[in-house]
Scaffold this motif. Structure first.
Motif, PDB file in Angstrom:
ATOM      1  N   GLU A   1       7.455 -19.408  41.732  1.00  0.00           N
ATOM      2  CA  GLU A   1       7.603 -20.387  42.696  1.00  0.00           C
ATOM      3  C   GLU A   1       6.794 -21.794  42.349  1.00  0.00           C
ATOM      4  N   ARG A   2       5.307 -21.501  41.795  1.00  0.00           N
ATOM      5  CA  ARG A   2       4.334 -22.554  41.425  1.00  0.00           C
ATOM      6  C   ARG A   2       4.947 -23.236  40.320  1.00  0.00           C
TER       7      ARG A   2
ATOM      8  N   ASN B   1      13.549 -26.167  52.887  1.00  0.00           N
ATOM      9  CA  ASN B   1      14.223 -25.734  51.579  1.00  0.00           C
ATOM     10  C   ASN B   1      15.004 -26.530  51.038  1.00  0.00           C
TER      11      ASN B   1
ATOM     12  N   LYS C   1      10.541 -23.748  53.184  1.00  0.00           N
ATOM     13  CA  LYS C   1      10.022 -23.695  52.049  1.00  0.00           C
ATOM     14  C   LYS C   1       8.725 -22.503  51.959  1.00  0.00           C
TER      15      LYS C   1
ATOM     16  N   GLU D   1       1.692 -26.000  46.733  1.00  0.00           N
ATOM     17  CA  GLU D   1       1.815 -26.946  45.407  1.00  0.00           C
ATOM     18  C   GLU D   1       1.997 -28.323  46.121  1.00  0.00           C
TER      19      GLU D   1
ATOM     20  N   GLN E   1       5.299 -22.998  47.731  1.00  0.00           N
ATOM     21  CA  GLN E   1       5.879 -24.390  47.469  1.00  0.00           C
ATOM     22  C   GLN E   1       5.072 -25.307  48.658  1.00  0.00           C
TER      23      GLN E   1
ATOM     24  N   ARG F   1       7.781 -23.584  39.120  1.00  0.00           N
ATOM     25  CA  ARG F   1       9.253 -24.356  39.227  1.00  0.00           C
ATOM     26  C   ARG F   1       8.631 -25.640  40.216  1.00  0.00           C
ATOM     27  N   ALA F   2       7.865 -25.581  41.195  1.00  0.00           N
ATOM     28  CA  ALA F   2       7.346 -26.366  42.069  1.00  0.00           C
ATOM     29  C   ALA F   2       6.576 -27.522  41.202  1.00  0.00           C
TER      30      ALA F   2
END
Ligand SMILES: Nc1ncnc2c1ncn2[C@@H]1O[C@H](COP(=O)(O)OP(=O)(O)OP(=O)(O)O)[C@@H](O)[C@H]1O
Length: 299
Positions: free
Chosen positions: A171-172, A69, A114, A121, A118, A174-175
């Motif tokens: 999260e998705r 991460n 991660k 993605e 994450q 952001r990724a």
């Protein structure tokens, strides 16, 4: 920095001062510490409640760099994309072991990994690249590199809690934003490799060449140094670059402002440039791994 496509991900981690990796693969027996006694017998220690620190510490896992991460390091806006410098990411509290010349990352804290979202993605993003790759023949060296990267698929700690749906969405998003930015930077990252180089005769930097000591740089790097007017290496650069170019591990110590960044930056770049023809021929159609290096920082 360079008038060159210096690139991507240089992570910083701890060099493993804390905590040794577990040797075997077996799970530790909960609440019991087993150890060999003086006459080779297994000695059971009395059951003690775990401290908070012990509870957070999990069985060591060996994972790939991509599963860590990493936290992006903010690069000031005025540096734009840092003339091709792709990014810097860092992580603390991860042990690193070099096995057969390759770094293995040993994690004991699940926050250093991660999340499932994450990883999903990233897998999608890799899928896009793989489709492109399948359209053309593979260079053997790259095939091997990609195979190596596929090894040791990490499936996560058994006890990682599933993230909530809302967290998952965030999260998705952001990724996905990061992926867009990464792709944009990746497009720029190698542009300058196409710049015409001056004739070798035009680059006059004898102080950067010492064949006896193993200091031999590519025309690309010499050209960049010349345009920066860095006519000679600083002492830390002179002593460490030849060793790093030979693939040796180097621990260097020098005062602030003494040129340590290029002391490790040039060998990373040179390693990448050694594959330059391959990159030029293949960049449009296939994924070429970005040059990356791991830099350990002591606090
Ligand atoms: N060979 C060189 N000749 C002239 N200038 C150089 C040379 N190498 C690096 N520099 C310049 O010297 C300055 C300091 O270098 P750098 O930031 O790499 O030092 P550092 O040792 O990494 O410092 P810190 O410990 O603060 O990170 C930078 O502006 C860099 O561009």
């Amino acid at each position: 920095m360079f008038h060159k496509p210096v690139k991507k991900t240089a992570g910083k981690g701890n060099s493993g001062a804390k905590g040794k990796p577990a040797k075997g693969k077996g799970k530790p027996v909960k609440g019991k510490t087993l150890k060999k006694g003086p006459i080779g017998k297994v000695v059971k220690k009395s059951k003690k409640p775990q401290t908070l620190k012990q509870q957070q510490k999990l069985e060591s896992k060996v994972v790939k760099a991509g599963n860590l991460n990493w936290k992006p390091v903010e690069i000031p806006d005025n540096l734009d994309d840092y003339e091709g410098f792709y990014g810097l990411e860092e992580i603390d509290g991860v042990d690193v072991k070099i096995v057969d010349g390759k770094a293995e990352f040993i994690v004991q804290d699940k926050r250093n990994l991660k999340t499932e979202a994450q990883l999903e993605e990233l897998e999608k993003a890799d899928g896009v690249w793989e489709d492109k790759e399948n359209k053309e023949g593979n260079d053997k060296e790259d095939e091997k590199e990609l195979e190596d990267e596929d090894e040791e698929e990490f499936t996560g700690f058994d006890d990682i809690a599933e993230p909530k749906a809302q967290d998952n969405q965030k999260e998705r998003r952001r990724a996905s934003n990061k992926q867009d930015k990464d792709e944009e930077l990746l497009q720029n990252a190698f542009k300058q490799l196409d710049l015409p180089l001056p004739d070798d005769d035009d680059i006059d930097l004898p102080a950067w060449t010492d064949q006896e000591k193993g200091l031999e740089l590519s025309a690309y790097t010499l050209n960049g140094l010349s345009s920066l007017k860095f006519n000679q290496p600083t002492p830390i650069q002179k002593r460490t670059i030849p060793l790093a170019l030979q693939g040796k591990d180097v621990i260097g110590k020098a005062t602030t402002g003494s040129g340590k960044t290029l002391a490790y930056g040039i060998p990373i770049l040179e390693k990448h440039i050694s594959k330059i023809n391959h990159i030029k021929n293949n960049l449009k159609n296939k994924k070429v791994n970005s040059p990356s290096g791991i830099i350990f920082r002591s606090n």
